[in-house]
Design an enzyme around this catalytic site. Sequence first.
Site, PDB file in Angstrom:
ATOM      1  N   SER A  64       0.824  -1.214   0.000  1.00 56.04           N
ATOM      2  CA  SER A  64       0.000   0.000   0.000  1.00 56.04           C
ATOM      3  C   SER A  64       0.858   1.263   0.000  1.00 56.04           C
ATOM      4  O   SER A  64       2.035   1.244   0.387  1.00 56.04           O
ATOM      5  CB  SER A  64      -0.924  -0.004   1.222  1.00 56.04           C
TER       6      SER A  64
HETATM    7  N1  SAM Z   1      -0.149  -4.483   4.107  1.00 58.33           N
HETATM    8  C1  SAM Z   1       0.453  -5.082   2.960  1.00 58.33           C
HETATM    9  C2  SAM Z   1       1.835  -4.566   2.712  1.00 58.33           C
HETATM   10  O1  SAM Z   1       2.315  -3.750   3.506  1.00 58.33           O
HETATM   11  O2  SAM Z   1       2.461  -5.005   1.733  1.00 58.33           O
HETATM   12  C3  SAM Z   1      -0.383  -4.883   1.727  1.00 58.33           C
HETATM   13  C4  SAM Z   1      -1.502  -5.781   1.689  1.00 58.33           C
HETATM   14  S1  SAM Z   1      -2.308  -5.898   0.137  1.00 58.33           S
HETATM   15  C5  SAM Z   1      -3.002  -4.321  -0.085  1.00 58.33           C
HETATM   16  C6  SAM Z   1      -3.670  -6.914   0.660  1.00 58.33           C
HETATM   17  C7  SAM Z   1      -3.292  -8.347   0.930  1.00 58.33           C
HETATM   18  O3  SAM Z   1      -4.433  -9.021   1.434  1.00 58.33           O
HETATM   19  C8  SAM Z   1      -2.869  -9.115  -0.312  1.00 58.33           C
HETATM   20  O4  SAM Z   1      -1.599  -9.660  -0.126  1.00 58.33           O
HETATM   21  C9  SAM Z   1      -3.931 -10.204  -0.450  1.00 58.33           C
HETATM   22  O5  SAM Z   1      -3.440 -11.410  -0.980  1.00 58.33           O
HETATM   23  C10 SAM Z   1      -4.377 -10.348   0.978  1.00 58.33           C
HETATM   24  N2  SAM Z   1      -5.681 -11.003   1.156  1.00 58.33           N
HETATM   25  C11 SAM Z   1      -6.823 -10.850   0.437  1.00 58.33           C
HETATM   26  N3  SAM Z   1      -7.794 -11.627   0.941  1.00 58.33           N
HETATM   27  C12 SAM Z   1      -7.275 -12.265   2.022  1.00 58.33           C
HETATM   28  C13 SAM Z   1      -7.772 -13.197   2.966  1.00 58.33           C
HETATM   29  N4  SAM Z   1      -9.037 -13.633   2.959  1.00 58.33           N
HETATM   30  N5  SAM Z   1      -6.943 -13.641   3.924  1.00 58.33           N
HETATM   31  C14 SAM Z   1      -5.654 -13.216   3.990  1.00 58.33           C
HETATM   32  N6  SAM Z   1      -5.115 -12.353   3.120  1.00 58.33           N
HETATM   33  C15 SAM Z   1      -5.927 -11.863   2.155  1.00 58.33           C
END
Ligand code: SAM
Length: 218
Positions: A64
């Site tokens: 993000s």
């Molecule tokens: N905070 C992270 C960083 O600093 O890099 C960015 C996160 S990214 C915007 C959102 C993440 O949520 C992705 O890696 C995605 O695969 C994960 N995600 C989506 N659905 C999910 C779920 N049900 N359980 C766990 N992770 C999930």
Amino acid sequence: MVGENFFSLREEMVKNQIVARGIKDQRVIRAFLKVPRHIFVLEKDLPQAYNDHPLPIGEGQTISQPYMVALMTECLRLKGGERVLEIGTGSGYQTAILAELAGEVYSIERFPSLGEKAGMLLAKLGYKNISIKVGDGTLGWEEFSPYDRIIVTASSPEIPSPLITQLKEGGYLVIPLGESFSQVLTVVEKFGDKIKRQEICGCVFVPLIGRYGWQSDD
Ligand code: SAM
């Protein structure tokens, strides 16, 4: 090329993107000065690591925008020592920031490749207070509940009910809620069997895919 300048790039990021937009919590600011964001981006994106936007991290996911990570972190009101659950480990950058500010961090990632890579990076950086698992984060992580704080870093149509159950009384949960392409960053506070919601600002996140989130990303 960017080599030795990472610290000054980080200082500029903190000054121009984070403090200039109103982040005041000094502990949050110190954590952003300390955590090496460039380690969490793909090698090809190294020169852009401290820029004011999200970056791809593989599997169609993103690290993000720095300001959004800072805002979500400040909304958690961490004082130190808390048990935090993070849904969506992604690159592990937000996880590292949380580990600087809280007692223990439990983080769940849906993609094994991302969860494993983040786990290796965070161990290499020396963090001992982080546990990562691969799975559907919308179910929470019951074993270590209740949590003082929960942060969801992907967008959901509603708050996954297991996360409300696993949040401590008086605890805070931060989550982007809304439609696929536009959401509202929301802070949820739990009082007994009631919750209070506070809307912070508009935002755009990748979808939370799982049993209590979106069913698929098409
Ligand atoms: N905070 C992270 C960083 O600093 O890099 C960015 C996160 S990214 C915007 C959102 C993440 O949520 C992705 O890696 C995605 O695969 C994960 N995600 C989506 N659905 C999910 C779920 N049900 N359980 C766990 N992770 C999930």
